[in-house]
Enzyme design. Structure first.
Site, PDB file in Angstrom:
ATOM      1  N   GLY A  94     -29.863 -32.987  30.745  1.00  0.00           N
ATOM      2  CA  GLY A  94     -29.127 -34.202  31.074  1.00  0.00           C
ATOM      3  C   GLY A  94     -29.850 -35.436  30.599  1.00  0.00           C
ATOM      4  O   GLY A  94     -30.992 -35.366  30.168  1.00  0.00           O
ATOM      5  N   GLU A 167     -41.839 -29.384  37.430  1.00  0.00           N
ATOM      6  CA  GLU A 167     -41.340 -28.118  37.972  1.00  0.00           C
ATOM      7  C   GLU A 167     -39.821 -28.108  37.817  1.00  0.00           C
ATOM      8  O   GLU A 167     -39.156 -29.102  38.124  1.00  0.00           O
ATOM      9  CB  GLU A 167     -41.731 -28.086  39.444  1.00  0.00           C
ATOM     10  CG  GLU A 167     -41.200 -26.932  40.242  1.00  0.00           C
ATOM     11  CD  GLU A 167     -41.411 -27.163  41.750  1.00  0.00           C
ATOM     12  OE1 GLU A 167     -42.287 -27.990  42.104  1.00  0.00           O
ATOM     13  OE2 GLU A 167     -40.697 -26.553  42.535  1.00  0.00           O
ATOM     14  N   ASP A 211     -36.889 -44.747  42.560  1.00  0.00           N
ATOM     15  CA  ASP A 211     -35.614 -44.400  41.921  1.00  0.00           C
ATOM     16  C   ASP A 211     -34.928 -43.274  42.674  1.00  0.00           C
ATOM     17  O   ASP A 211     -34.487 -42.287  42.087  1.00  0.00           O
ATOM     18  CB  ASP A 211     -35.887 -43.997  40.461  1.00  0.00           C
ATOM     19  CG  ASP A 211     -34.608 -43.988  39.633  1.00  0.00           C
ATOM     20  OD1 ASP A 211     -34.590 -43.307  38.600  1.00  0.00           O
ATOM     21  OD2 ASP A 211     -33.638 -44.645  40.039  1.00  0.00           O
TER      22      ASP A 211
END
Lengths: 853, 186
Positions: A94, A167, A211
């Site tokens: 993405g 990860e 964020d």
């Protein structure tokens, strides 16, 4: 780097290159060798071009093969199969704000453990942030928590692109996870608490996420939430000034606007409170089923308006369209909890994620919730001066959050007169007006950077107040509160003594409304003391505003009315410090108006009266800041008033004022108000030295003032006062150089001042003070220009056209002001000088010259 | 050069849309003027985040002139083909002025915000220079770059305008990019 020497050469190279580019990167060397067999030059040429093709330029647009290219600087995508450090890219996961995220694995890993790699676009990372990134990597790598996706590695590719290795979490975004399984609210809350635990852990390790959003919270199939993307996490450290601001601005361009906190959008400091805010937004979405703000654009203006000024619908209201049951569950506690986490002002939110989580737990356990208790306490506490208040464009919505009054009122109005209890409606109105006053507490005036929000508030506030004042239930008590409200709005609009927007006519109107509400009652003897005190303040402030528009006579008349009222109030209530203080302030306003009209001796008398009251008070309370601040202003005015009457006394007063001012500033360094006081003071002292012809000392004071004004302007770009101060200071500095005979230097400073004055006059033509100052400036530039011409060309008059043009300008403005009766005492002399200068010009220049019109 | 007056413009557009390519030539002064005005107003706004898209300007000019009448895509491509050259000139001129202006700015003037990171002037000028060099080697290829970059034509449209096959367009575009990347990067 060899260039093809002929067209034929190039055609050949093109064909070969085309074939080579068809082949995956790994196989290219072999292909090239095959096609260029034996020709060394050719091979090198093709090789260098092939590797250049792997680079990127602004000509590239990765997604559309065959589509139109765009002129944009962006990084190359990683390609599937590419090596990034020790890893091999497998597929795209993405697009993030900073770059693309890929699924990858270690190239040599037998166990094929999957990781996520985030490639940061080169344009995004300045040298500063690259350094920051490297140090953050070390910090973030140390975060070990079951609900945080670990940062495993990091580095930079051959092309210089930084990357993170994280990860890999196989899961769904939190909101989707909950929606797909139709999880009930308590379940959602429990999941959310786990997320909070992760953020708490990070905060304990001094890492702010910055964020947080649903996309960064993935829930595994086992039901474990994992927090991702501490990539822009930041160490809790004092900001490093300009660099940090620039970096934040860059990040701002990248971040998701839907979840950004108001302070992030304004480019201010990001703290753990920003994470609290973001968590609040996530919770909102989890509960209400939609985002709190519909941000359509990405322009700073839009974001500022929506996130910093508008309050979202309460979650219970937002959920109503989705399902009634949830809506009912959300009303009350959860509405309040979300509301508190999402307050615009960081200090008003939960003080930590732990507190936030605790409140949710309280709700789940059926215990009282802090978010609701806190609000009531706030309303009851009248000593809320130091609270920073979040201003919403609909200030009313903020009040609604505090008590649901607005809802009641709206319903009361819609249900026509018949049903609703008149008494009830009246009570609501009063509650509303007084709550409104609270929200407009004096404390906001001290806030730097808050002005943009106020513009919209003012508009709504006025609409609202106008509505209220038409209500038939409005009685005395309500009228006083409304008057106070109008005055507060007027202050925000344009009272020049506070951070403002410079809307002087608007301010006058608001104050007129306030006076109109109270005057009839006071005059007919029906007003109580409080009402009279309010009216007195209204008169005095109105007078001050009239002074700005140039009407000295009106200002004095108004001040006298206000003074009269205050004096009688103080006499009737001898022990009351409030009334005494108000009287002292009235004397000060009066003195100021008199001084502007040139009546210095009377001004001094008024000031003495003020000082007497203040010193009495100070004797009992030496630390009282308000009194000290007033005394500071008083001494400054004394200094001004005594300049000609008693120079020694004047200097003494200034010195004492500076001492008080500096002491106050040390105690409260953030206060813009105190800085302003001190700046005015320095200016006054500079003027004092100037009148003694000690120009060097004068300039020193003016420079102090200049840097103070610059810091004020920096703290609040929208406020007019900072820029006015800069203009004045530059003007003054120029004057000091002129006094020393340095005409060239003076003109330089004047020209700088000009760039500040002219926009001010254009923006607010009703501001007579600014107009007069500009005219003064033109006159001064003219005078110095003329001196320089004389020095170069002698008395021939040659070179004086420039000066004459400036004199004309000055004269034009002064004439305009004179005709409109706006010339104050202090402009009389320059006006005459300008007129005389123009006459001289006309006399000495040929008729055809433009300056001699 | 006399500008066609309003009625003429409509007639010309009609003729052009019906396939009269010569009418396009007569329209060109108008097109140029339109493009120049658009570019000027667009470039004047120096917003941060400002990405310069020549294709957007050409599109807008096109729409303004044709009023969104139905024109075949081939005709549109030809329009854009000519507009591409104009666009390049306009942008390069502007970039040159900007470079000059930066050197002149006096220190104490309240400067217009330097758009950091997205000031395209140097890249644009470098591209122009490199394109000129490429024109010496292979004029058709340079034209392909011009059409794709400044007018934003797709592969098909470029092929139509340049009168070559799409395959050639793809090849030319890809290899040109490599060459330009090297020339500009150096």
């Amino acid at each position: 780097m060899t260039s093809p020497k002929s067209r034929e050469d190039w055609q050949r190279i093109k064909e070969i290159l085309d074939e080579v580019l068809d082949v995956p990167e790994a196989e290219r060397p072999a292909r090239i060798a095959a096609l260029c067999a034996g020709e060394e030059d050719l091979r090198r040429e093709v090789e260098s071009l092939a590797s250049a093709a792997e680079g990127w330029t602004f000509l590239d647009r990765p997604d559309e093969e065959g589509g139109p290219p765009r002129f944009e600087i962006h990084g190359p995508p990683g390609r599937i199969g590419d090596r990034v450090g020790a890893y091999e890219l497998l597929s795209e996961l993405g697009q993030g704000g900073m770059g693309m995220v890929y699924l990858a694995r270690r190239a040599d890993d037998q166990f094929q453990k999957k990781v996520a790699i985030k490639l940061i676009r080169p344009g995004m990372a300045s040298e500063f942030s690259l350094q920051r990134f490297r140090s953050e990597r070390q910090i973030s790598a140390s975060l070990e928590h079951p609900n945080i996706a670990r940062l495993l590695d990091g580095g930079a590719t051959a092309h210089g692109m930084p990357y993170f290795v994280l990860e890999y979490v196989d899961g769904e975004p939190l909101t989707e996870y909950c929606d797909r399984r139709s999880l009930p609210i308590p379940e959602r809350l429990r999941l959310f608490l786990e997320v909070c635990a992760a953020v708490m852990y990070a905060h304990q390790n001094l890492v702010v996420h910055r964020d947080i959003k649903p996309r960064n919270i993935l829930v595994t199939p086992e039901g474990e939430p994992k927090l991702l993307d501490f990539g822009i996490a930041k160490l809790l450290q004092p900001d490093e000034g300009a660099e940090a601001a620039a970096e934040t601005a860059t990040l701002f361009r990248m971040m998701t606007p839907d979840y950004a906190s108001p302070e992030q959008i304004r480019g201010e400091r990001i703290t753990t409170a920003s994470d609290v805010y973001a968590l609040g937004v996530v919770l909102y979405e989890l509960l209400a089923g939609k985002k709190p703000y519909a941000v359509t654009g990405n322009t700073p203006g839009e974001l500022l308006r929506v996130v910093c000024e508008r309050d979202p619908e309460k979650p219970s209201v937002a959920a109503r369209s989705r399902d009634q049951k949830s809506s009912r569950e959300l009303r009350g506690d959860l509405d309040a909890i979300v509301g508190r986490a999402m307050r615009k002002e960081p200090k008003r939110r939960y003080s930590s994620v732990a507190e936030f989580a605790d409140d949710i737990r309280h709700h789940l356990a059926g215990r009282p919730v802090l978010a609701r208790r806190g609000t009531l306490a706030y309303r009851a506490g009248k000593f809320a001066r130091r609270h920073r208040i979040a201003l919403a464009a609909a200030a009313v919505a903020a009040i609604a959050l505090a008590g649901g009054v607005l809802a009641t009122l709206r319903e009361a109005r819609r249900a026509r007169a018949a049903e609703a209890n008149a008494q009830q409606r009246y009570d609501d109105l009063r509650k509303l007006a007084s709550a409104f006053l609270f929200e407009f507490d004096d404390a906001i005036r001290d806030l730097p950077g808050s002005t943009p929000a106020r513009a919209l508030v003012v508009q709504r506030a006025l609409q609202y107040l106008d509505d209220l004042s038409r209500a038939p239930e409005a009685d005395h008590a309500l009228r006083r509160e409304l008057a106070e409200a109008y005055m507060k709005v007027g202050d925000v609009q344009g009272n020049s003594y506070m951070a403002n927007l410079g809307d002087v006519p608007g301010a006058l109107q608001s104050y007129s409304k306030a006076i109109a509400l109270l005057e009839p009652l006071v005059q007919s003897g029906k007003a109580d003391d409080d009402m009279q005190a309010t009216l007195s303040r209204a008169y005095l402030t109105q007078g001050a505003i009239r002074l700005i528009t140039g009407d000295a006579a009106a200002s004095i008349a108004l001040a006298e009315k206000g003074l009269d009222l205050s004096r009688r109030l103080a006499e009737r209530n001898p022990g009351d410090p409030r009334r005494a203080f108000a009287l002292a302030t009235a004397w000060q306003y009066y003195a100021f108006d008199l001084s502007a009209a040139g009546r210095d001796a009377e001004a001094y008398e008024a000031l003495k009266n003020q000082a007497a009251i203040l010193r009495t008070r100070l004797a009992d309370n030496p630390q009282d800041r308000d009194v000290r601040r007033s005394l500071n202003q008083n001494l400054y005015l004394v200094g001004e008033a005594l300049q000609d009457l008693d120079p020694a006394g004047s200097q003494k007063a200034y010195a004492e004022a500076v001492a008080i001012g500096e002491a106050l500033r040390v105690e409260d360094p953030a206060s813009v108000l105190l800085r302003r006081d001190l700046a005015y003071l320095r200016t006054g002292m500079g003027g004092f030295y100037e009148s003694r012809k000690d120009f060097a000392a004068a300039r020193e004071q003016f420079q102090h003032a200049l840097s103070l004004f610059e810091s004020i302007a920096a703290a609040d770009a929208k406020s007019v006062d900072g820029r006015v101060g800069i203009a004045i200071s530059l003007h003054n500095i120029g004057n000091s150089r002129a006094g020393e005979g340095d005409s060239a230097g003076a003109v330089r400073d004047f020209e700088k001042a000009r760039t500040f004055y002219e926009p001010l006059v254009t923006a607010d033509p009703s501001n007579a003070w600014a107009e007069g100052a500009l005219a003064d400036l033109y006159l001064a530039i003219g005078q110095e220009t003329e001196k320089m011409a004389k020095a170069r060309f002698g008395a021939s008059g040659e070179g004086s056209e420039a000066a004459c043009a400036l004199y004309s300008r000055a004269h034009d403005i002064f004439e305009r002001m004179r005709v409109a009766a706006k010339l104050t005492a202090v402009r009389m002399k320059p006006s005459a000088e300008a007129a005389a200068a123009v006459a001289r010009c006309r006399g000495s220049l040929p008729a055809s010259s433009p300056a001699a019109r | 050069m006399a500008q066609p007056t309003e009625p003429d413009l409509t007639a010309l557009l009609k003729e052009w849309s019906e396939g009269d390519r010569k009418a396009l030539d007569q329209l060109m002064p108008f097109v140029y003027e339109e493009l120049r005005k658009l570019a000027a107003s667009y470039l004047r706004e120096e917003r941060p985040n400002h990405t310069l898209q020549p294709t957007a300007l050409v599109n807008e000019a096109y729409l303004r002139l044709t009023g969104q009448k139905k024109v075949t895509w081939q005709n549109r491509a030809h329009f854009f083909g000519i507009a591409a050259q104009m666009m390049r000139r306009i942008l390069v001129d502007h970039a040159r002025k900007r470079q000059a202006a930066k050197r002149d700015a006096s220190a104490w003037k309240v400067a217009t915000t330097e758009v950091d990171g997205s000031d395209n002037a140097p890249e644009l000028l470098a591209l122009d220079r490199a394109l000129e060099e490429l024109e010496q080697l292979d004029p058709q290829q340079a034209r392909v770059v011009e059409l794709r970059f400044f007018a934003g034509l797709t592969v098909e449209e470029t092929a139509e305008v340049a009168g070559i096959s799409p395959r050639t367009v793809k090849r030319d575009w890809r290899t040109a990019k490599a060459w330009l990347a090297r020339e500009i990067g150096a």
